[in-house]
Design an enzyme around this catalytic site. Structure first.
Site, PDB file in Angstrom:
ATOM      1  N   LYS A 182     -27.323 -32.258  42.546  1.00  0.00           N
ATOM      2  CA  LYS A 182     -27.864 -32.075  41.197  1.00  0.00           C
ATOM      3  C   LYS A 182     -29.368 -31.848  41.230  1.00  0.00           C
ATOM      4  O   LYS A 182     -30.095 -32.483  41.963  1.00  0.00           O
ATOM      5  CB  LYS A 182     -27.563 -33.300  40.328  1.00  0.00           C
ATOM      6  CG  LYS A 182     -26.088 -33.538  40.114  1.00  0.00           C
ATOM      7  CD  LYS A 182     -25.840 -34.715  39.215  1.00  0.00           C
ATOM      8  CE  LYS A 182     -26.297 -34.450  37.816  1.00  0.00           C
ATOM      9  NZ  LYS A 182     -25.960 -35.530  36.888  1.00  0.00           N
ATOM     10  N   ASP A 212     -27.534 -37.117  45.404  1.00  0.00           N
ATOM     11  CA  ASP A 212     -27.978 -35.825  44.891  1.00  0.00           C
ATOM     12  C   ASP A 212     -29.252 -35.374  45.595  1.00  0.00           C
ATOM     13  O   ASP A 212     -29.762 -36.039  46.493  1.00  0.00           O
ATOM     14  CB  ASP A 212     -28.145 -35.854  43.370  1.00  0.00           C
ATOM     15  CG  ASP A 212     -29.107 -36.930  42.908  1.00  0.00           C
ATOM     16  OD1 ASP A 212     -30.174 -37.069  43.525  1.00  0.00           O
ATOM     17  OD2 ASP A 212     -28.797 -37.622  41.917  1.00  0.00           O
ATOM     18  N   ALA A 237     -39.127 -42.216  38.012  1.00  0.00           N
ATOM     19  CA  ALA A 237     -40.138 -41.230  38.407  1.00  0.00           C
ATOM     20  C   ALA A 237     -41.428 -41.387  37.615  1.00  0.00           C
ATOM     21  O   ALA A 237     -42.525 -41.186  38.148  1.00  0.00           O
ATOM     22  CB  ALA A 237     -39.574 -39.826  38.241  1.00  0.00           C
ATOM     23  N   MET A 249     -37.946 -33.187  34.034  1.00  0.00           N
ATOM     24  CA  MET A 249     -37.250 -31.889  34.089  1.00  0.00           C
ATOM     25  C   MET A 249     -37.795 -30.911  33.052  1.00  0.00           C
ATOM     26  O   MET A 249     -37.047 -30.151  32.438  1.00  0.00           O
ATOM     27  CB  MET A 249     -35.734 -32.091  33.897  1.00  0.00           C
ATOM     28  CG  MET A 249     -35.110 -33.020  34.927  1.00  0.00           C
ATOM     29  SD  MET A 249     -33.464 -33.611  34.495  1.00  0.00           S
ATOM     30  CE  MET A 249     -33.820 -34.748  33.140  1.00  0.00           C
TER      31      MET A 249
END
EC number: 2.1.1.107
Length: 457
Positions: free
Chosen positions: A270, A248, A332, A382
């Site tokens: 994505k 992705d 992350a 996100m």
């Protein structure tokens, strides 16, 4: 890539070395080992050259360099201590379209000589492009220690088996799986080293006659947050063994460059809030490629089991009876916080950390009351598009407006950007950043000025 690495077939081909000293001798050894028909030209020669000439291994031409010596050459090396002469040899070779190496002058050369690890027929060449021969030598020494001395024997034996293996196994995938079994078989390697023909035959027959699993397999690999150096060793091994890599947008170019060159690459694009390929279709791609008997790597940014929908993909494979495994990655939250100088936990400020998806859609409501509590760190994945909502809800449920916050964009990459402020500024700060970004909220953000190391490097 400044130089194309190639391996030249020089057996019984005319080559010229200009120079008769120690440096020229080292180059001569390499060309003789490669089977070259060697001529050496110099005003004087060290004794080793005379010994080689007496043994009929090369031809000596004593005297000044004459360009006619290049007329029948395939390859030349200028190895004198006279820069002007070396340049003259190089220019004469260039005019005849003959590759010429100039010792210690890579810019004057049309090819450079790498450091070599010889496990013939397996050869490994290491080069710094002529910029740092010492570094190339150090790397060669490290690789020498990693590659067993008998590796060449295994490679040579594999060459003898190629015809039989091609007859025995119909598809490329079957052959590759057989070769992988053979090359990691310690008993075969030891038998070859000991020249134990009985053990060699027994082990080979066992390997060839063992049934192969015709099903493919899928390996879910976490690529980490961006910096290729954070990819795990096992993750690297898997992407270099893959037939197909499904990846992705969050996988960095540096990591993509580590993939096997002949592997098929399937981009599923994505990113937060947008899916170029629907998740169900991604599941079917993995299933379809594995059912062809291929080794498939599903390469995901961060860790595949932390907001990566890896569990959904594996459920599809499990239901279809496809073997799978998982290689975790650095998520992350860990990578971005570490590269921003923000510890996620700290004895004085945070006894827990929460990883939260910022996808506040479909009517789902987070437990804002618990999220607003003190002594913890919140990390929103996100969450950029929902930053204003996150700010409003946390303040509404009692989090102080002066709570430190940070947003990390392109975390761990050379393009990493970090801005910090307070909770009351979160929505405004988010408008200055781009995806992919991570939001960190908590007292630990206040340590950033003291602990920030990455931006200083």
């Amino acid at each position: 890539m400044d130089h194309l690495p190639i391996f030249c077939q020089l057996r019984d081909r005319d080559c010229l070395i200009v120079g008769g000293g120690d440096v020229a001798e080292r180059k001569a050894r390499l060309l003789l080992d490669a089977g070259a028909r060697l001529t050496v030209n110099a005003l004087a020669f060290i004794p080793q050259f005379t010994a080689w000439a007496d043994a009929g291994m090369l031809t000596l031409v004593e005297g000044p360099f004459d360009e006619s010596l290049l007329d029948t050459c395939w390859l030349a090396i200028a190895a004198t201590d006279d820069d002007a002469l070396n340049q003259r040899v190089s220019e004469a070779a260039e005019s005849r379209r003959i590759f010429c190496n100039v010792v210690d002058a890579p810019k004057a050369a049309s090819f450079i000589m790498p450091s070599i690890i010889d496990r013939s027929p397996l050869m490994v060449a290491v080069s710094s492009g002529g910029t740092s021969p010492v570094l190339a030598r150090l790397l060669r020494e490290k690789l020498e220690s990693l590659l067993p001395l008998h590796l060449g024997q295994v490679a040579k034996y594999a060459g003898q088996l190629r015809g039989r293996v091609k007859q025995q196994f119909a598809t490329m995938g079957e052959r590759r799986r057989f070769w992988e079994k053979l090359f990691v078989n310690d008993r075969l390697a030891q038998s070859l080293a000991n020249n134990d023909q009985k053990a060699i035959t027994e082990t080979t027959e066992q390997l060839i006659n063992e049934p192969l699993d015709h099903r493919g397999e899928v390996v879910l690999v976490g690529a980490g947050p961006g910096d290729a150096g954070l990819l795990t060793l096992k993750g690297l091994q898997q992407i270099q063994q893959a037939d197909v890599v499904v990846y992705d947008r969050l996988v960095s170019d540096d990591i993509m460059n580590l993939i096997r060159r002949d592997a098929d690459r399937v981009f599923v694009g994505k990113r937060a809030g947008y899916h170029c390929v629907p998740q169900e279709e991604i599941n079917q791609i993995l299933l379809r490629e594995a059912q062809k008997g291929k080794r498939v790597v599903r390469l995901k940014g961060g860790d595949p089991f932390i907001f990566g929908r890896g569990g959904e993909e594996l459920e599809t494979l499990c239901n279809a009876g496809i073997p799978f495994s998982v290689v975790p990655g650095i998520t992350a939250a860990s990578g971005c916080s570490a590269y921003s100088g923000i510890p996620l936990t700290h004895r004085d400020y945070a006894q827990s950390v929460r990883l939260i998806t910022g996808h506040l859609k479909t009517g789902g409501e987070l437990d804002w009351e618990n999220l607003a509590a003190e002594k913890q760190t919140l990390v929103f994945y996100m969450g950029l598009n929902q930053a204003a909502t996150i700010q409003q809800k946390l303040i509404e449920y009692g989090m102080p407006g002066e709570m430190p916050v940070a947003i990390v964009e392109n975390g761990t990459a050379v393009t990493q950007r970090v801005i910090d402020g307070t909770l009351t500024q979160l929505g405004e700060l988010a408008q200055q950043m781009n995806s992919p970004s991570l939001i960190i909220i908590g007292r630990v953000v206040g340590l950033r000025d003291k602990l920030n190391w990455f931006s200083n490097h």
